[in-house]
Design a protein around this motif. Structure first.
Motif, mmCIF file in Angstrom:
data_model
loop_
_atom_site.group_PDB
_atom_site.id
_atom_site.type_symbol
_atom_site.label_atom_id
_atom_site.label_comp_id
_atom_site.label_asym_id
_atom_site.label_seq_id
_atom_site.Cartn_x
_atom_site.Cartn_y
_atom_site.Cartn_z
ATOM 1 N N UNK A 154 11.676 19.552 33.628
ATOM 2 C CA UNK A 154 10.517 19.906 34.452
ATOM 3 C C UNK A 154 9.888 21.226 34.016
ATOM 4 N N UNK A 155 10.548 21.935 33.079
ATOM 5 C CA UNK A 155 10.028 23.211 32.601
ATOM 6 C C UNK A 155 8.883 22.969 31.629
ATOM 7 N N UNK A 156 7.691 23.379 32.026
ATOM 8 C CA UNK A 156 6.509 23.214 31.173
ATOM 9 C C UNK A 156 5.709 24.510 31.192
ATOM 10 N N UNK A 157 4.891 24.672 30.178
ATOM 11 C CA UNK A 157 4.013 25.832 30.138
ATOM 12 C C UNK A 157 2.929 25.703 31.193
ATOM 13 N N UNK A 158 2.621 26.766 31.905
ATOM 14 C CA UNK A 158 1.528 26.694 32.889
ATOM 15 C C UNK A 158 0.189 26.501 32.191
#
Length: 463
Positions: free
Chosen positions: A267-271
């Motif tokens: 779920x870690x993505x760049x904003x």
């Protein structure tokens, strides 16, 4: 017998303070892990058996890199808070880097006496580092628990895979090429023919079979995570052609990792408004600075971003690349270091801190004989025309201040390549940034031309 041998291996390994020696120690004993993996697979044909074999395979993967990340600090000097030992370690590392550079790039090979003297000095520095590593390891209460930590089991690995992802973990042995296909729900194993660990052509043929199995068996997956091994590291995976004449990169979003244990939260993505730092268009000599806004010539169209350190060509399209990325980046927060500002001093001093994305556009170099001397070239002269140190080596990366980026882009030649240590993978510039704690690194496996790379990178940020 194999299990007892591996248990002894782990015990001996935990007593080795130096990271490089620990890596090479496990690398020299890879045959034990592969033997246990094969014995496990042959005991049954079920997901539980394959899960056990996968965990054995992970035990030999990127152990040193995982240990240094587990410490939360990213170099041996950080294993202790003793300021004297920390300062001594930095001084020895700096001296070693300088002498290795002199040995490999400056000192004439014909000067046998000076070469011998320099080799002796390098050996003494390495001995000093080994002794200091041992002291640091014995001081740290976390040390034993970290170097003997267990690997992730299948359930933990699957929790890191999204519903549209498939991971393929390779194990290349003298008798077979093993491939584990892992999704968030299942694991499947396939054994294919053995290939010579240095035979890239034969490896590519086997890989095509493996990826075709993935495409046929899991048609809904569009994200592919590959854990290479041996000669798999040398193959340009993106260009492999599948049966439907699509390239691997056309079908999948492709990621390489030295270990499944290093996978982050899916779920870690760049904003959307990710902050950005751009570094490029460095100045290599007096009178060479070419402002990208005025560059109209073609003679340098085919300049590659990786050359002999003594014959550096300017990279005008590095500046074009920065202009293009700035144009498509919108109003997000941005740091731009170009020309004389693209200096090692600025980069090492914290100018890239607190940015989500850090992008380098310059010459990249690989030194297979001395991996610590692989690196990037920044400006080599200042505003006053004075020569300055502009080479950022792998060792320098470990000491960069404040770099906590989610993504680092290395827009230069062969930044994903390096001397390969069995079990650990290439000792590359990309790995150095991973060791720094960066989640994702975009790097190249081959030489890249200045102009085409600029066009590709601008397109990347548009997407």
């Amino acid at each position: 017998e194999v299990e007892r041998a591996l248990a002894l291996t782990e015990k001996l390994r935990s007593g080795i303070g130096n990271a490089d020696l620990r890596a090479r120690f496990v690398g020299a004993l890879q045959h034990l892990f592969l033997m246990q993996l094969a014995l496990t697979i042959y005991t049954g044909h079920s997901e539980s058996t394959w899960a056990d074999a996968l965990q054995i395979n992970e035990r030999r993967r990127a152990r040193v890199l995982r240990e240094q990340l587990a410490l939360g600090l990213f170099e041996a000097s950080s294993y202790t808070f003793d300021p004297v030992k920390r300062s001594k370690y930095h001084s020895l590392q700096a001296a070693l880097t300088t002498k290795l550079f002199n040995q490999n790039e400056i000192l004439p090979k014909s000067d046998a006496v000076k070469s011998s003297e320099l080799a002796e000095e390098i050996a003494q520095i390495r001995i000093g580092l080994l002794a200091l590593d041992a002291e640091i390891a014995s001081d740290n209460e976390q040390w034993e628990s970290i170097v003997t930590a267990s690997d992730l089991d299948l359930v933990s690995i699957q929790s890191k895979l999204g519903p549209n992802s498939i991971a393929i973990d390779f194990a290349v042995s003298p008798r077979a090429t093993h491939a584990f296909f892992i999704t968030d729900k299942h694991i499947v194993h396939r054994a294919l023919k053995a290939v010579d660990t240095e035979d890239v052509v034969a490896t590519r043929s086997v890989l095509k079979q493996v990826f075709q199995v993935a495409a046929d068996s899991f048609p809904s997956k569009n994200t592919l995570i590959v854990v290479p091994d041996a000669s798999v590291y040398q193959v340009q995976l993106a260009s492999i052609l599948l049966d439907d004449q699509s390239h691997l990169v056309d079908r999948y979003s492709l990621t390489l990792t030295p270990s499944l244990s290093l996978l982050g939260d899916p779920s870690t993505v760049l904003p959307v408004d990710a902050t950005l730092a751009l570094v490029g268009e460095p100045v290599f000599q007096n009178g060479q600075y070419l402002a990208s806004a005025t560059w109209t010539g073609d003679p340098l169209d085919h300049v590659m971003r990786g050359q002999d350190l003594g014959k550096l060509s300017p990279l005008p399209y590095s500046g074009v690349e920065i202009d293009g990325v700035v144009a498509v980046a919108g109003d997000r927060q941005m740091t731009v270091l170009r020309g004389f500002e693209a200096s090692k001093k600025n980069i090492m001093g914290g100018a890239l801190s607190e940015r989500d994305i850090v992008h380098f556009a310059t010459h990249g170099f690989v030194n297979a004989e001395a991996p610590d001397l692989s690196g990037l070239v920044m400006s080599l002269v200042n505003y006053d025309g004075e020569s300055i140190d502009g080479f950022i080596s792998v060792t320098d990366v470990y000491s960069m201040q404040g770099v906590g980026a989610t993504l680092v882009v290395l827009s230069g030649c062969r930044t994903a390549l390096g001397a390969r240590v069995t079990g650990e993978g290439p000792m590359s510039l990309a790995r150095a940034f991973m060791q720094l704690g960066v989640n994702y690194v975009i790097a190249s496996q081959w030489d890249v031309p200045d102009r085409a790379t600029a066009e590709l990178m601008v397109h990347f940020y548009k997407e």
